[in-house]
Write an enzyme that holds these catalytic residues in place. Sequence first.
Site, mmCIF file in Angstrom:
data_model
loop_
_atom_site.group_PDB
_atom_site.id
_atom_site.type_symbol
_atom_site.label_atom_id
_atom_site.label_comp_id
_atom_site.label_asym_id
_atom_site.label_seq_id
_atom_site.Cartn_x
_atom_site.Cartn_y
_atom_site.Cartn_z
ATOM 1 N N ALA A 57 -23.159 31.652 7.117
ATOM 2 C CA ALA A 57 -22.428 32.622 6.201
ATOM 3 C C ALA A 57 -21.505 31.666 5.384
ATOM 4 O O ALA A 57 -20.786 30.918 5.851
ATOM 5 C CB ALA A 57 -21.478 33.387 7.038
ATOM 6 N N TYR A 182 -18.756 42.584 7.067
ATOM 7 C CA TYR A 182 -18.196 42.054 5.812
ATOM 8 C C TYR A 182 -18.420 42.754 4.701
ATOM 9 O O TYR A 182 -18.704 43.763 4.736
ATOM 10 C CB TYR A 182 -18.675 40.522 5.993
ATOM 11 C CG TYR A 182 -18.489 39.758 7.195
ATOM 12 C CD1 TYR A 182 -17.055 39.593 7.644
ATOM 13 C CD2 TYR A 182 -19.249 39.487 8.175
ATOM 14 C CE1 TYR A 182 -16.642 38.803 8.702
ATOM 15 C CE2 TYR A 182 -19.129 38.630 9.379
ATOM 16 C CZ TYR A 182 -17.798 38.452 9.605
ATOM 17 O OH TYR A 182 -17.417 37.936 10.637
ATOM 18 N N ARG A 230 -29.516 40.460 5.200
ATOM 19 C CA ARG A 230 -29.282 40.630 6.438
ATOM 20 C C ARG A 230 -28.610 42.119 6.618
ATOM 21 O O ARG A 230 -27.446 42.052 6.050
ATOM 22 C CB ARG A 230 -28.398 39.450 7.305
ATOM 23 C CG ARG A 230 -28.188 39.984 8.797
ATOM 24 C CD ARG A 230 -27.316 38.810 9.398
ATOM 25 N NE ARG A 230 -28.829 38.252 10.237
ATOM 26 C CZ ARG A 230 -28.531 37.397 11.368
ATOM 27 N NH1 ARG A 230 -27.381 36.998 11.869
ATOM 28 N NH2 ARG A 230 -29.709 36.867 12.110
HETATM 29 C C1 LIG Z 1 -21.481 30.604 17.128
HETATM 30 C C2 LIG Z 1 -21.973 31.907 15.989
HETATM 31 C C3 LIG Z 1 -21.659 32.033 14.763
HETATM 32 C C4 LIG Z 1 -22.519 33.261 14.133
HETATM 33 N N1 LIG Z 1 -22.227 33.246 12.839
HETATM 34 C C5 LIG Z 1 -23.084 34.047 11.905
HETATM 35 C C6 LIG Z 1 -22.926 33.798 10.585
HETATM 36 O O1 LIG Z 1 -22.504 32.955 9.961
HETATM 37 N N2 LIG Z 1 -23.837 34.802 9.961
HETATM 38 C C7 LIG Z 1 -24.496 35.756 10.572
HETATM 39 O O2 LIG Z 1 -25.104 36.683 9.984
HETATM 40 N N3 LIG Z 1 -24.388 35.922 12.097
HETATM 41 C C8 LIG Z 1 -23.810 35.020 12.510
HETATM 42 N N4 LIG Z 1 -23.722 35.156 14.035
HETATM 43 C C9 LIG Z 1 -24.649 36.066 14.738
HETATM 44 C C10 LIG Z 1 -26.213 35.158 14.954
HETATM 45 O O3 LIG Z 1 -26.718 34.709 13.756
HETATM 46 C C11 LIG Z 1 -27.083 36.222 15.929
HETATM 47 O O4 LIG Z 1 -27.398 37.145 15.028
HETATM 48 C C12 LIG Z 1 -26.549 36.664 17.141
HETATM 49 O O5 LIG Z 1 -25.826 35.376 17.753
HETATM 50 C C13 LIG Z 1 -27.597 37.077 18.018
HETATM 51 O O6 LIG Z 1 -28.598 36.161 18.175
HETATM 52 P P1 LIG Z 1 -28.840 35.248 19.521
HETATM 53 O O7 LIG Z 1 -28.820 36.444 20.751
HETATM 54 O O8 LIG Z 1 -30.066 34.666 19.341
HETATM 55 O O9 LIG Z 1 -27.641 34.209 19.446
HETATM 56 C C14 LIG Z 1 -23.077 33.878 14.842
HETATM 57 C C15 LIG Z 1 -23.234 34.017 16.071
HETATM 58 C C16 LIG Z 1 -22.685 32.783 16.983
HETATM 59 C C17 LIG Z 1 -23.014 32.831 18.362
#
Ligand SMILES: Cc1cc2nc3c(=O)[nH]c(=O)nc-3n(C[C@H](O)[C@H](O)[C@H](O)COP(=O)(O)O)c2cc1C
Length: 357
Positions: A57, A182, A230
Amino acid sequence: MSKLFSPLTVKSVTFKNRIFTSPMCMYMAEDGFAGDWHLIHYGSRAMGGAGAIMLEATAVRADGRIGVGDLGIWKDEHIKMLSKIVSFIKSTGSIPAIQLAHAGRKGSTWASGGESRPLMPGEENGWELIAPSAIAFSPAMQTPREMTLKDIEEIQQAFVDAAMRALKSGFELIEIHSAHGYLINEFLSPIPNKRTDHYGGTIENRARFLFEIIEKVKAVWPSDLPIAVRISATDWTEEGWTISDSVWLSKELSKKGIDVIDVSSGGMIPNAKITVGSGYQLPFASTIKREVKDQLLVGTVGMITNAHQAETILTNGDADLIFIGRELLRNPYFPLVAAKQLRSEIPVPKPYELAFK
Ligand SMILES: Cc1cc2nc3c(=O)[nH]c(=O)nc-3n(C[C@H](O)[C@H](O)[C@H](O)COP(=O)(O)O)c2cc1C
């Protein structure tokens, strides 16, 4: 050849496989500037073989950040380092992508890893929040100021300016962050949006802020490059945004020329009761996929952690793309390993070939 590792062409862009790194805030920037951390972090995942590397983001305005360490794209000076990251990603054969974001009422925090602390406007590094309505996210957070029509226009322009900077930096895919509670999501959901003008009330009115951003961004973003959005498919509460709202939105987005819908969920209210588990958000993506068919590519995300799981999602037709977050934090080389497990061809960086024979 597996489906996961078969190339995918969207407009003029060919992704070498269907694994996209999910955007993840690093909170490692200073004044929005990317640094060595970002180059190495995104660079490693590009070397690891993902089809697209989606930068976290990235704030379209300084006061649109979630936390003070957010990556930014609100001034031309940010372009230089972003271009360097882009150029490295491209050198690996991966596609550089960036998520453009405004935090709305969930901004002005000090955040790092899983920790976050709200900052008040008078406090060092804190700023005044804006949102569709003057309703705080939680009792601990500041109450945002209700956006005027002038604010709405200025923020939309900030997305346009950010898209132009993304293009100058060399990104080939932008994702408009309309999820996780957001700003854009705050307009969509009836929970924080209590406006009585034409940006509130009906679902069409609540979606207007996003639709206008898309229209304005499309005027500057080349028509042969893809755009993703998204969404949070549900607020995980009956009073909020629902999966049927998401189906409606997805159909509208396809009519507006959006190429990819990246289906996440939640983030709108504190302490929502979310059923978390392996592939927990897949049912939302597959519901949308069944409805939009080939009008839109659908991405799924959430606890997808192994090659066979990802391959099955694609072969079942539940989604077209797999976004992977934490598994790629644990193992940036997940795609190289997954390709081997699925007996699929993937370009391996020359110096690593011996390890993946
Ligand atoms: C450290 C961290 C930072 C994240 N920052 C964002 C972000 O900047 N934008 C976003 O849309 N989702 C963000 N998320 C959500 C992830 O993109 C993802 O959708 C979520 O972790 C679920 O997927 P996963 O189980 O593969 O981690 C973040 C997740 C984590 C763990």
